[in-house]
Design a protein around this motif. Structure first.
Motif, short mmCIF file in Angstrom:
data_model
loop_
_atom_site.label_atom_id
_atom_site.label_comp_id
_atom_site.label_asym_id
_atom_site.label_seq_id
_atom_site.Cartn_x
_atom_site.Cartn_y
_atom_site.Cartn_z
N SER A 121 0.85 -1.19 0.00
CA SER A 121 0.00 0.00 0.00
C SER A 121 0.88 1.23 0.00
O SER A 121 2.06 1.19 0.38
N VAL A 122 0.32 2.35 -0.43
CA VAL A 122 1.11 3.57 -0.50
C VAL A 122 1.56 4.00 0.90
O VAL A 122 2.64 4.57 1.06
N GLU A 123 0.75 3.70 1.93
CA GLU A 123 1.16 4.06 3.29
C GLU A 123 2.41 3.30 3.71
O GLU A 123 3.32 3.85 4.33
N GLU A 124 2.46 2.00 3.34
CA GLU A 124 3.64 1.20 3.68
C GLU A 124 4.88 1.70 2.93
O GLU A 124 5.99 1.73 3.47
N LEU A 125 4.68 2.10 1.69
CA LEU A 125 5.80 2.61 0.90
C LEU A 125 6.35 3.89 1.50
O LEU A 125 7.56 4.10 1.57
#
Length: 480
Positions: free
Chosen positions: A276-280
């Motif tokens: 997910s973009v949050e993890e990235l």
């Protein structure tokens, strides 16, 4: 008259040239072997030594040459060497300082006593003296420890900056490589469009010649052909500009002939960035080289403040000295000098206590503390910028991935439409406008497909760069 010939020997002052390469603290182990660091992809031969360019030139070859030969990567590599040597300087402070002095003096001393010539003297002698002194700081309230920590953090910052420079150079040369691929693809498409326009012009001229079409058909087809020729010539210039830029990235002459693979080679969309973009964003804020460099600079500033405070405190040293000379001795005024030798030595403990420094230390500490605040805000800014860059790059990649599929379908439809219009015109049931419109739509679809391929590759590359994950092995950036 006194003539003095003296030599001074001390650690760091008198040293044979061969000893400059002696690394007693092994600081060179912290310096990468090549300017490319761990990003060098060449699997054989000597690192950073290359033969002729491949034909076609692969992306990994272009990246390797740029990482090894680009002035920016070499500058970052040199900065790592500077900071690694700083570790040795900081560690050297824990060792004693030994200084040797030797003098050879020709002394010609004449004394004339007014009205008392018997008291005068004229002495000539060659005087030699030698001494060795030692100073070894035993305790300094953590000053050397803080200095070593400061040097270590500055080295960590230099290595992180080198990683960031390598990532940036990697991104630049890969982007320029894709631009060259796109320019080559656009030139091929322009030549194909020019050929199609020429065929349409020939077909229209034949129909006009047989009296089955108006002269306007021929003129419209000729106009389309002339425009296609113009676009092809421009595409040739754009390709040469792109290839020259790529050659310059590799520190080659821009006129160096380069051949790149077809723009459609290696198009394999995958799930490389499946998180997910949050993890990235979280991952980038922890591991990006720019953030790592800012963290190291902050730790170095903290250590510098501690070092500055410690320098204003007492320090305890062990001191020792031994000296000898052959200074002649005299019993008194007017008496002749007699040969003599002398020696002197001492050892003991020395305590140095800074009593007053004109308030300079207080302001040095304030300055060092303010620098800590600056580095803290720099770290916050770096983390914020990395998070924003990852967010933008992620959204761009999602859009370009969709357009990669959309342009494939668009090109297929445009090709079928042109084939149908060409058949209809040849059969006499279609008109020239239908043929030219479908021809123009096919050319636009080709350009959009090439641009979509380039945008997808670039967006994938940029997301990897913003996260600090750039590597040929992990990305396989369509250069096979």
């Amino acid at each position: 008259m006194t003539v003095c010939i003296g030599l001074l020997f001390s650690s760091g002052v008198w040293m044979p040239q061969e000893a400059m390469g002696f690394d007693v603290f092994q600081t060179s182990n912290a310096v990468p072997v090549t300017p490319a660091g761990l990003l060098l992809t060449a699997g054989a031969g000597s690192p950073c030594e290359f033969g002729p360019l491949g034909a076609p030139l692969r992306l990994d070859q272009a990246v390797d040459r740029a990482l090894c030969d680009n002035p920016k990567t070499r500058e970052a590599w040199a900065n790592v060497k500077v900071q690694a040597a700083g570790i040795g300087v900081a560690k050297a402070a824990y060792l004693p300082s030994i200084t040797g002095t030797w003098q050879d003096v020709r002394d010609d001393s004449v004394t004339d006593v007014t009205n008392h010539p018997a008291l005068g003297s004229a002495n000539r002698a060659t005087i030699q003296s030698a001494s060795v002194s030692l100073n070894w700081v035993l305790y300094d309230f953590g000053g050397r420890k803080a200095a070593l920590r400061n040097a270590q953090e500055l080295l960590a910052a230099a290595r992180a900056n080198q990683d960031a420079t390598l990532q940036s150079t990697f991104s630049t040369v890969a982007t320029d490589y894709y631009s060259a691929q796109a320019a080559a693809g656009k030139l091929a498409a322009a030549r194909e469009t020019e050929g199609i326009a020429h065929d349409s012009f020939v077909a229209a001229s034949a129909r006009v010649g047989h009296g089955v079409a108006a002269i306007t058909d021929q003129l419209q087809a000729q106009t389309s052909y002339a425009q296609a020729t113009f676009n092809r010539a421009k595409a040739e210039g754009d390709l040469q500009t792109a290839l020259g830029t790529l050659a310059s990235d590799m520190s080659l002459n821009p006129s160096q002939p380069i051949v790149v693979p077809d723009v459609a080679d290696g198009v394999t969309p995958d799930k490389e960035f499946a998180e997910s973009v949050e993890e990235l964003i979280d991952d980038a804020e922890r591991t990006h080289p720019g953030v790592a460099a800012a963290k190291a600079q902050l730790e170095a500033a903290v250590a510098k403040e501690q070092q500055t405070r410690a320098q204003g405190l007492p320090n305890i040293s062990f001191v020792a000295k031994y000296s000898q000379n052959n200074q002649p001795a005299s019993l008194g005024l007017g008496e002749p000098q007699f040969p003599a030798t002398g020696h002197d030595w001492y050892f003991g403990v020395q305590v140095q206590i800074p009593l007053f420094e004109g308030f300079g230390r207080m302001y040095q500490i304030r300055q060092a503390h303010a620098q800590v605040e600056v580095q803290q805000y720099t770290l916050d800014e770096a983390q914020q910028q990395v998070g924003l860059d990852v967010w933008k790059s992620y959204q761009t990649l999602q859009t370009d991935l969709q357009n990669l599929q959309n342009t494939a379908l668009l090109l297929e439809i445009a090709q079928r439409s042109f084939d149908a219009a060409k058949h209809r015109y040849a059969s006499g049931v279609g008109n020239i406008l239908e043929l030219l419109n479908s021809q123009s739509s096919l050319a636009d679809a080709n350009r959009q497909r090439i641009q979509a391929l380039t945008d997808w590759r670039t967006a994938r590359l940029q997301l990897a760069a913003k996260m600090g994950r750039l590597s040929i092995g992990s990305l396989q950036l369509g250069s096979r």
